[in-house]
Scaffold this motif. Sequence first.
Motif, PDB file in Angstrom:
ATOM      1  N   ASP A 528     -11.906 -37.220   7.742  1.00  0.00           N
ATOM      2  CA  ASP A 528     -11.517 -36.047   6.970  1.00  0.00           C
ATOM      3  C   ASP A 528     -11.535 -36.417   5.488  1.00  0.00           C
ATOM      4  O   ASP A 528     -10.696 -37.199   5.022  1.00  0.00           O
ATOM      5  N   THR A 529     -12.490 -35.856   4.753  1.00  0.00           N
ATOM      6  CA  THR A 529     -12.646 -36.205   3.346  1.00  0.00           C
ATOM      7  C   THR A 529     -11.493 -35.692   2.495  1.00  0.00           C
ATOM      8  O   THR A 529     -11.248 -36.208   1.404  1.00  0.00           O
ATOM      9  N   THR A 530     -10.779 -34.673   2.983  1.00  0.00           N
ATOM     10  CA  THR A 530      -9.638 -34.145   2.245  1.00  0.00           C
ATOM     11  C   THR A 530      -8.396 -35.008   2.459  1.00  0.00           C
ATOM     12  O   THR A 530      -7.708 -35.384   1.515  1.00  0.00           O
ATOM     13  N   LYS A 531      -8.123 -35.337   3.715  1.00  0.00           N
ATOM     14  CA  LYS A 531      -6.936 -36.137   4.032  1.00  0.00           C
ATOM     15  C   LYS A 531      -7.174 -37.631   3.871  1.00  0.00           C
ATOM     16  O   LYS A 531      -6.237 -38.424   3.937  1.00  0.00           O
ATOM     17  N   LYS A 532      -8.448 -38.027   3.705  1.00  0.00           N
ATOM     18  CA  LYS A 532      -8.815 -39.433   3.501  1.00  0.00           C
ATOM     19  C   LYS A 532      -8.400 -40.315   4.671  1.00  0.00           C
ATOM     20  O   LYS A 532      -7.933 -41.438   4.492  1.00  0.00           O
ATOM     21  N   THR A 533      -8.590 -39.802   5.874  1.00  0.00           N
ATOM     22  CA  THR A 533      -8.217 -40.588   7.043  1.00  0.00           C
ATOM     23  C   THR A 533      -9.063 -40.203   8.237  1.00  0.00           C
ATOM     24  O   THR A 533      -9.823 -39.218   8.195  1.00  0.00           O
ATOM     25  N   LEU A 534      -8.932 -40.981   9.290  1.00  0.00           N
ATOM     26  CA  LEU A 534      -9.652 -40.730  10.533  1.00  0.00           C
ATOM     27  C   LEU A 534      -8.882 -39.696  11.338  1.00  0.00           C
ATOM     28  O   LEU A 534      -7.665 -39.824  11.537  1.00  0.00           O
ATOM     29  N   VAL A 535      -9.570 -38.645  11.794  1.00  0.00           N
ATOM     30  CA  VAL A 535      -8.929 -37.588  12.579  1.00  0.00           C
ATOM     31  C   VAL A 535      -9.701 -37.388  13.876  1.00  0.00           C
ATOM     32  O   VAL A 535     -10.846 -37.825  14.012  1.00  0.00           O
ATOM     33  N   ALA A 536      -9.049 -36.735  14.821  1.00  0.00           N
ATOM     34  CA  ALA A 536      -9.672 -36.494  16.113  1.00  0.00           C
ATOM     35  C   ALA A 536     -10.686 -35.365  16.006  1.00  0.00           C
ATOM     36  O   ALA A 536     -10.398 -34.312  15.439  1.00  0.00           O
TER      37      ALA A 536
END
Length: 762
Positions: A528-536
Amino acid sequence: MISASTPRRGVSAAITTVLAVTLGAGALSVPATAAPMPAAVTAEAGTETAPVPYPTNAFSFSAAGKTGFLTQGREQPTSAPVFKWTRFADGSSTVIDAPVADATGSDVIMTGQGTTPSRSLVVKLRDMADGGRTVTIDLRPLNGTYVKAVSKDTVLAQVAKDDESAELHLVTRTGDTVTQRKVEGIPTGASNITSSPARDGSVLVRYTLRNATSPATWRHEYAVVDLAAAKVASTHETEAYYTSGSSLSATHLVWAEEGGKVYTVDRATGVETVTDFGLWEGEAMAVGLLGSWQMHGTPGLLGGDGTGDTRPLVPFTAKSLTSGETVKLVDYVQSVQPGPDNTLFVRGGTVQHGDGLYRISLGADGKPAAELVASNGKPVQLLHLGTQIPHTFDMAGHAPLKWKLSRENADVDLKITHRATGKSFSKTLHLYSESAGSPNYYGDGVFGIQWSEIAAESQMGKDAEVGTYDWSFTARPQNGVGPAVEASGSFTAAKNIPSPHDLDGDGSPDLLARDAQGVLSLARTTYDTTKKTLVAKYSPGEIGRGWSIYDRIETVGGIGGGSADFVARDKSGVLWLYDVTGNGYGASFAARKSIGGGWNTYTQITGGSDLNGDGRLDLVATDKAGALWLYKNTGDVSVPFAKRQKIGNSGWGTYNQITATGNIGGAAAGDLVARDRNGVLWLYLGKGDGTFAARKQIGGGWNAYTDTIGIGDANNDGRPDLYAYGPGNTGYFYAGTGDYRKPFAGRISSPVLTGGPYNHVS
């Protein structure tokens, strides 16, 4: 014909005729008040210029007054919807305990317990500017149903008579006394009565009548009701059954009918004007009035989260009914509610100020203008939010080239050019999420194209060469809200790149997770480029059961290139290979192949780093004596690893976890990280010959995690990243920096495996 109006007085004071109504004791009891609220804010609060936060979980805008506004939303995705009053003064909110609510154009809101406002037999009028002071009116003894609240203690009610006809009454509660007054001029037989909020002492009422010449058919009328006189001042016939709103001012009336027809009436002359905006059958415009300025726009959703509107939307625009001048107020509108002091409130947005709630009022020049009073922080303009292309793109794989927009309802003119040869590919991608969706739209604003599609449609794709490719696109909003957005960049293409942790072949890392019942699941992820983390990407999908027979499961990268494979060691010490094939949409698993026995001599096993610089991802293991062994990848799934080679004589037994990370330190080859029994993590930089430079300390506290996994390049910046999983179903993403002195950026919480718990993650 428009009748002369009586002098306007307070509605409550004008209702003086008390009818003999026998009320039950319950109706006369002191009404319950709303939930405790802070002290009332000052009247000036409604004129604050700085916008307050608009509730992010709100799905509808319901009402607005001088001091605040009412929305309906869900605190959690599965929870029941609740109403919330948010104050303009400070953005604080009060939850309203009621299933339905209705607007009055002031700080007074109606709440009820029916399925709709009109089905509420006991209504509460809550004055949100007065600490939530509540007046309760029980319509049941009157045989009435709610139509509209017109003041802080008075409602319009449709009262059923013994002959099955209905009358429109003004019902007022003062203290323990309830009075009612019939509105004169509503035709006998009127039903389905609705009303606009009160403005300047009048309301615009709509009702249905049977046609005298054809009783099986119906006609519909609007009537202007003078509330002080409790009498119809004028009537106006309309054709459509479905309307989307009506409004009145001191000089004009407006209402919208299905198909996009907007009707305006000059109250002084009775002249009616019709404007047809040519909408689909069953649709109607959002409308409003401020003096002689008529407002109109196509109600619709901006886009995002699968709610994009692909049809062109008419901006919410004001038109002078005297001069014909027009003023665009907001670029798109969801809904409109009247406000106090000759204002309107619009849920919508502008390209300049973003998405939220806008107050429309007349300026010093007599023209209407929009002011943002509550913002949800979301853009209205279509934006390019980032590129999701691996640093080196594998043309032989199935992963798509991906980009992310702020919403999905766009047409994208995409061009990809091979820099060395000048060969290019162009295509227009029509993005949408409705129905079956677009094959080039992947959800959450992400669109893309697979190389197989490029190859099928262009010679450049058929004769694809490795090297640098330049891309560019122009994305045009399908609903016409905001300007087009342009973006460009480049990527490097190669063939048969081994994937360290991508099992399904979609270009993003995946995780294997086993629970205590022995169920092994595949967790497909995306960055997720907005949250800057790996998401499901989706909920974890079950691979199979019975995986408790293995005491070690490790992803080792693509043995023959392409999708990542994994190995599993059973409790007798036999190591098995699971060859995985990904097609960009899912993963298939071939029957397991035995690699050989004796692997129970090892305490730690990991794979996924190219340690000798041959382009293949290798496997390493530590034995019980503390030695480190290298198993070079052969590229052949039938004999996946060469004969072992000792690369560390002793001392590796001090570590209780080792993880192959890929090249995180920027040296010649792949690296390892190792955690000692004190929770300190150490970096071993690969030299490219299967050996390592002297270890460097990364930091402490890593014993909080049960598993650390080198997932490859998740954020497409060319540097491998790390995922860590710990007790309590907690996961964290560590972005690689490429700097051996500080190989990982600070951790960011990742929700990928929140559905656990899992006793083994790889």
